[in-house]
Design an enzyme around this catalytic site. Structure first.
Site, short mmCIF file in Angstrom:
data_model
loop_
_atom_site.label_atom_id
_atom_site.label_comp_id
_atom_site.label_asym_id
_atom_site.label_seq_id
_atom_site.Cartn_x
_atom_site.Cartn_y
_atom_site.Cartn_z
CB SER A 89 31.80 -40.78 -91.95
OG SER A 89 31.89 -39.70 -90.91
CG HIS A 130 30.73 -38.56 -83.92
ND1 HIS A 130 30.67 -37.86 -82.75
CD2 HIS A 130 30.73 -37.43 -84.98
CE1 HIS A 130 30.90 -36.43 -82.95
NE2 HIS A 130 30.88 -36.16 -84.43
CG HIS A 146 27.52 -33.02 -83.80
ND1 HIS A 146 28.00 -31.79 -84.08
CD2 HIS A 146 28.27 -33.90 -84.60
CE1 HIS A 146 29.40 -31.87 -84.72
NE2 HIS A 146 29.49 -33.25 -84.84
CG ASP A 202 21.28 -49.17 -64.91
OD1 ASP A 202 21.67 -49.74 -63.94
OD2 ASP A 202 20.23 -48.62 -64.99
CG HIS A 227 33.81 -32.72 -82.37
ND1 HIS A 227 34.80 -33.19 -83.07
CD2 HIS A 227 32.61 -33.03 -82.78
CE1 HIS A 227 34.37 -33.62 -84.35
NE2 HIS A 227 32.91 -33.53 -83.99
CE1 TYR A 282 17.39 -54.00 -66.82
CE2 TYR A 282 18.44 -54.50 -68.85
CZ TYR A 282 17.53 -53.70 -68.29
OH TYR A 282 16.78 -52.62 -68.86
#
Lengths: 237, 237, 237, 237
Positions: B78, B99, B101, B124, B175, B231
């Site tokens: 990448s 990552h 978008h 949370d 970005h 939890y």
């Protein structure tokens, strides 16, 4: 097999939980449905943190209405279990409870605004705005937090079972929607309607809202609820 | 087969990458997840520009933590690989980086606004707003651009590993979101939460925001994280 | 079988058309992709009003670049065929054209606003705003309406092939987006990006926009396009 | 089998109803389509409260146009049946009617705003804004409420069959969209377009609207409708 609750109730609660992601109301494992057996004094609820795609009837947890202890099940129940329990204890007519983090309803909860009645879609299910609770106090957060999350809803409705039937849902401030109904399935369907009317309301607010006439809203609520209801088919649900 | 990383890590990184489109966070091939093996001094990452529907374990690229060179794999990693690497080097507790978008988180990044804490859904996972970085300077864009994209995040957090654990994500200005966690899976789930809370925040802002009380937020973060967390189910994730 | 265009081009144009609904860009039968064979002087395009779920290679229509007549095919070509043809004639570098009514891009077209460059998602594909055309005059609507719909785009770009390569799309005022690329597949992917950046822009505008620095945008466009591009894998698309 | 309507009409009405959820227009069981057989003096409609996933041809109900009585079927027809009937009686050209609670169209209905014509997507189907009715009076709500819901649409259009053909839909104030067409399928497709243009309009309003030129809108409506239409393929729908 010495089960404490009927196979039917387990199946209904499982199915209602699985409808949360199918209805687009779930992110990750968020959301849970429970159903109560008042004669047995227990309710069945989703375990904590289990993903929907692997959830089975065996994973469901049976919890005591009286003290919240686990009666049956090898997993820890949902962290929201005590909230469900406090609603069951306060409102005798409730047979099922659903909690989700559906995004439009959460937006209203975060803005501490009730979902206003803007049309017949809302009035078909909720006979008034879906109200928002007070913020929990530091004390309510410090001890029995989850039980108190139910209590702010109970306080909001003045522990009035009739109000709970007429408006089967509320928004906990800065948290999200809790809905209920005669059984687990109905509580889940009220969660679906709650999100749908929140979405419609948010878009209507962007266009500018106009008060709908009360006689129209009354007509819609009464054609689906109460002695003169004529919506639906007995065999069709 | 002399593999530099375990089959288990490869499988986890593949699965986490495939969850990007399933969670609705992907457009075309955008988005990538990596997972690190600190003992081996390498991390595994998605190759550049490969579509999710054909992605296999064989396509994943193993990259050196020390210098960013490709240790194993026949494809180019990448373009965001150096950003992942700079985050791994700065924060020792990070085991995975994601990552995307995703559209609502990108909107906040483009508006150069952090995602504010408006409710328990946010609290949370993120113990504070999801912050937005400074704009990269012309110099930071000219040389080692992708590495510097990680550096503006590192600078934003003062290279503080504790802060990185408490708020496991940031928005790079103009970005989009980068999130991280103890492993690849967790970093991906933080990307899902980041988009969900961005969506809820955008809708809450449309309704008018109200500050939530800190004691409520603290309660939610601590019930899921730290020594007193209660939890989830150990076997259920 | 005496086909005027290669099986490969037909298959690519079919596949690109089928990706319109899969990418969520279609309502009913709206949207169409074409691909050109400049040596043969023809292009292949979706027939008019055919639903995507029954569309086959046999249904595609082969149209003359020179005069727009049907060269092969038993169905009428898309009503937008003449718009595609005018774009092919004006811009020699174009190998494929896509038209959709994707909702966010249409909103910008209806508001007669170009889609502004607000971040790297946009700059990765479009080296500048996605511009909006002038409104067609009564004369342009009265005769050769569809051809003139292409002409307002051609006029907007001053018939400049370089500009068409740098910003491979435009919004026709009160109508919607047309995008193009080196081939049919690329033109479709540009339609997907156009809708994604329109959606992000609309949400950013709701939060308040801030101008991104030009050096960041330049960096992103040049890392994917031109002689120094280093995004993607040769074998991976 | 002595059926009162053709197998073809039943199948079309079933299929059109099933397209409501597939097109994303349904929440729970909300929404219904009917188709008329004017020679037989009856129409076929969805039963009340039945979920789409179990709906069969056998469940459909055949209703008398003259008096609204059930001619065939073992289930109760949709509560909206009388609204459909009043539209069929007022507008002879109508062959099918669809009602949904699709969210963007409902938002306009709740804001009591018509859906404005902002571009060619709208003009392709509706030759003018999708208008919103007056609020029903207390008297109209008290008796024959569902029939009167049709009557406020009929009044809005001055019982003009030509207007009903040119703008095949309307919003009932604080309720939602009703659309119609030459047959059940077309009425359903008009419901899809109504929701799509409502969505586009809501987003355009957020960006700031600009009046489109009438000559462009006219061009689009006439290329799909009337004697000079040239959109689509005879065999392709």
């Amino acid at each position: 097999m010495s089960r404490t609750v009927s196979e039917e109730l387990r199946r209904e609660v499982l199915e209602a939980n699985l409808r949360i992601p199918r209805a687009g109301l779930a992110t990750l494992t968020w959301g849970n449905v429970s159903g109560v057996d008042r004669e047995a004094g227990v309710f069945v609820i989703k375990p904590s943190g289990v993903t929907y795609d692997v959830l089975t009837e065996e994973d469901l947890v049976v919890v005591s209405l009286a003290d919240g202890s686990v009666v049956e099940g090898r997993l820890r129940p949902s962290t929201d279990t005590e909230t469900h329990r406090s609603l069951y204890l306060a409102f005798p007519s409730i047979g099922g409870v659903t909690h989700t983090h559906s995004t439009h309803a959460v937006a209203f909860a975060q803005a501490r605004r009730s979902i206003p009645v803007l049309g017949t879609t809302h009035a078909d299910t909720f006979n008034g705005p879906v109200p928002v609770t007070d913020v929990l106090t530091p004390e309510q957060c410090a001890t029995d937090y989850e039980y108190n999350t139910g209590q702010v809803i109970v306080d909001l409705l003045d522990r009035d079972d009739t109000r709970a039937r007429e408006v089967p849902g509320a928004l906990v401030a800065h948290h999200g929607p809790f809905t209920w109904g005669a059984d687990a399935t109905t509580s889940l369907e009220h969660a679906i309607v709650c999100e749908a009317v929140a979405e419609m309301a948010l878009r209507t607010i962007a266009l500018g809202t106009v008060e709908p006439p009360q006689h129209l809203l009354d007509r819609h609520f009464t054609r689906k609820h109460g002695p003169d209801a004529y919506y639906g088919n007995p065999s069709a649900t």
